[in-house]
Scaffold this motif. Sequence first.
Motif, short mmCIF file in Angstrom:
data_model
loop_
_atom_site.label_atom_id
_atom_site.label_comp_id
_atom_site.label_asym_id
_atom_site.label_seq_id
_atom_site.Cartn_x
_atom_site.Cartn_y
_atom_site.Cartn_z
N LEU A 1 7.17 62.86 12.49
CA LEU A 1 7.89 63.41 11.35
C LEU A 1 8.87 62.34 10.84
N ASP A 2 8.41 61.63 9.81
CA ASP A 2 9.21 60.54 9.25
C ASP A 2 10.18 61.11 8.19
N GLY A 3 11.43 60.64 8.26
CA GLY A 3 12.41 61.12 7.27
C GLY A 3 13.19 62.31 7.79
N SER A 4 13.33 62.36 9.13
CA SER A 4 13.94 63.54 9.76
C SER A 4 15.28 63.92 9.15
N SER A 5 16.03 62.92 8.64
CA SER A 5 17.35 63.28 8.09
C SER A 5 17.20 64.12 6.82
N ASN A 6 15.98 64.24 6.31
CA ASN A 6 15.76 65.08 5.11
C ASN A 6 15.43 66.53 5.45
N ILE B 1 15.53 50.85 -2.60
CA ILE B 1 16.24 50.19 -1.51
C ILE B 1 17.53 50.95 -1.31
N ASN B 2 18.08 50.94 -0.09
CA ASN B 2 19.34 51.63 0.14
C ASN B 2 20.48 50.72 -0.30
N MET B 3 21.01 50.95 -1.49
CA MET B 3 22.00 50.06 -2.12
C MET B 3 23.29 49.97 -1.32
N ARG C 1 15.08 54.48 -7.18
CA ARG C 1 14.86 55.72 -6.44
C ARG C 1 15.08 55.42 -4.95
N TRP C 2 15.66 56.36 -4.21
CA TRP C 2 15.76 56.19 -2.75
C TRP C 2 15.73 57.58 -2.12
N ILE C 3 14.57 57.98 -1.58
CA ILE C 3 14.42 59.33 -1.03
C ILE C 3 14.81 59.35 0.45
N ALA C 4 14.89 58.16 1.06
CA ALA C 4 15.27 58.02 2.47
C ALA C 4 14.26 58.65 3.41
N ALA C 5 13.03 58.77 2.94
CA ALA C 5 11.89 59.07 3.80
C ALA C 5 10.80 58.11 3.34
N MET C 6 10.42 57.19 4.22
CA MET C 6 9.46 56.15 3.81
C MET C 6 8.21 56.77 3.21
N VAL C 7 7.74 57.88 3.81
CA VAL C 7 6.51 58.50 3.32
C VAL C 7 6.64 58.84 1.84
N ILE D 1 8.41 49.08 -6.01
CA ILE D 1 8.60 48.24 -4.82
C ILE D 1 9.56 48.95 -3.89
N PHE D 2 9.22 48.97 -2.61
CA PHE D 2 10.02 49.60 -1.56
C PHE D 2 10.49 48.49 -0.62
N MET D 3 11.81 48.48 -0.34
CA MET D 3 12.34 47.45 0.55
C MET D 3 13.26 48.04 1.60
N TYR D 4 12.99 47.74 2.85
CA TYR D 4 13.97 47.95 3.91
C TYR D 4 14.06 46.63 4.67
N PRO D 5 14.78 45.66 4.11
CA PRO D 5 14.79 44.29 4.66
C PRO D 5 15.73 44.14 5.84
N LYS E 1 14.93 48.06 10.06
CA LYS E 1 15.06 49.39 10.65
C LYS E 1 13.70 49.99 10.97
N LEU E 2 12.70 49.69 10.14
CA LEU E 2 11.42 50.39 10.27
C LEU E 2 10.58 49.80 11.39
N ARG E 3 9.72 50.66 11.97
CA ARG E 3 8.91 50.24 13.10
C ARG E 3 7.58 49.69 12.61
N LEU E 4 7.14 48.64 13.27
CA LEU E 4 5.92 47.94 12.86
C LEU E 4 4.67 48.77 13.11
N TYR F 1 3.78 51.98 13.85
CA TYR F 1 3.40 53.31 13.32
C TYR F 1 4.12 53.68 12.04
N GLU F 2 4.79 52.71 11.41
CA GLU F 2 5.31 52.92 10.05
C GLU F 2 4.84 51.80 9.14
N ALA F 3 5.28 50.56 9.40
CA ALA F 3 4.96 49.45 8.50
C ALA F 3 3.48 49.12 8.46
P1 AFP Z 1 15.00 59.13 9.73
O1 AFP Z 1 13.66 59.57 10.26
O2 AFP Z 1 16.02 58.89 10.77
O3 AFP Z 1 15.47 59.99 8.60
O4 AFP Z 1 14.75 57.66 9.11
C1 AFP Z 1 13.80 57.58 8.09
C2 AFP Z 1 13.48 56.10 7.92
O5 AFP Z 1 13.00 55.59 9.13
C3 AFP Z 1 12.50 55.87 6.78
O6 AFP Z 1 11.59 56.90 6.64
C4 AFP Z 1 13.39 55.72 5.58
O7 AFP Z 1 12.83 54.90 4.57
C5 AFP Z 1 14.63 55.05 6.17
O8 AFP Z 1 14.66 55.40 7.56
C6 AFP Z 1 15.90 55.54 5.53
O9 AFP Z 1 16.95 54.81 6.14
P2 AFP Z 1 18.45 54.99 5.62
O10 AFP Z 1 18.86 56.37 6.05
O11 AFP Z 1 19.21 53.88 6.31
O12 AFP Z 1 18.43 54.82 4.13
#
Ligand code: AFP
Length: 340
Positions: free
Chosen positions: A115-120, A209-211, A243-249, A261-265, A276-279, A281-283
């Motif tokens: 479940l990617d984007g759990s904070s959502n 990108i997360n500004m 745009r930044w939805i904070a869920a990579m999916v 373009i999506f960036m998490y550098p 931050k992202l894992r190679l 099972y995400e990237a």
């Molecule tokens: P969570 O699963 O902890 O919500 O993280 C989601 C994620 O791994 C990826 O799906 C998002 O693009 C990125 O983190 C969002 O990260 P920030 O909360 O630092 O913007």
Amino acid sequence: MKRKTLTQYLVEQQRAEHALGSEVRLLIEIVSRACKTISHAVSKGALGGVLGSLESENVQGEVQKKLDVISNEVLLEANEWGGHLAAMASEEMETIHLIPNRYPKGEFLLLFDPLDGSSNIDINVSIGTIFSVLRAPASASGREITEEDFLQPGSTQVVAGYAIYGPQTMLVLTIGQGVMGFTLDREMGSWLLTHENMTIPADTKEFAINMSNMRHWAPPVRRYIDECLAGKTGVRGKDFNTRWIAAMVADVHRLITRGGIFMYPWDAREPGKPGKLRLMYEANPMSMLVEQAGGASTDGTQRILDIQPTSLHQRVGVVLGSKNEVELVTRYHHEASKSA
Ligand code: AFP
């Protein structure tokens, strides 16, 4: 109009000259069924008592949401008995998960972020499941699978896909023959082909990108984003949207659907971490999907699918999406390292 089901698509791919194997077809059907179960649990929200966090932390040191654990269990239970897998690996589990001896074993390895984007989850914003399929190395036959058997470059993936639990539940999938999008018909419980050969435009006016991390970025990233922000008045000669939805999916689904373009550098907050992202099972799965859709994906300097993994949960910087934009960001990184 009668739409093609996922099963029909997979049967046709089995008959095609590249001959999708029956084990891979079974694997995809089982994973897609598990994603339906997850979608159902997610959509209940507070009514299902599945919101909120647990006391536990996962291997990433992140607080686990109830739905993280539920989704992980659903995928493990769905895939254990089928005889198509040798082992599994998950963002939510420190070590690999071997297939219990009471079940037959197959030649494939399944990796997933359940479940990617759990904070959502608690704010009712799109989340998803990301999965990747590798072939177990021939050297593993006759012995127990180890973590090292998973450490293969993303270019060796057999299947990559994600389910996105949003206004619609969709399954976006590649078996190396382009990217297909299936929408869940909840009345019939079928995945129906609604987006054939999804293609990412080479150019875009939209960046993700997360500004809030701006002051921590490396100079090439700062240079690229500053030029986007300068818009018509600057060298790019056009205005950009963000745009930044904070869920990579969800962010990747948007760019596969309409470009971007999506960036998490890498950033200086934790200089020892490449990103931050894992190679695994995400990237990697997202990079296979993006390349299959005509886009590009690098870690800023090299193609992500070429990276030789060294550990199961390693992280990576990610720059992916519309080819011309990714190539520009990557060029800026190369110029910066040359001048350095
Ligand atoms: P969570 O699963 O902890 O919500 O993280 C989601 C994620 O791994 C990826 O799906 C998002 O693009 C990125 O983190 C969002 O990260 P920030 O909360 O630092 O913007």
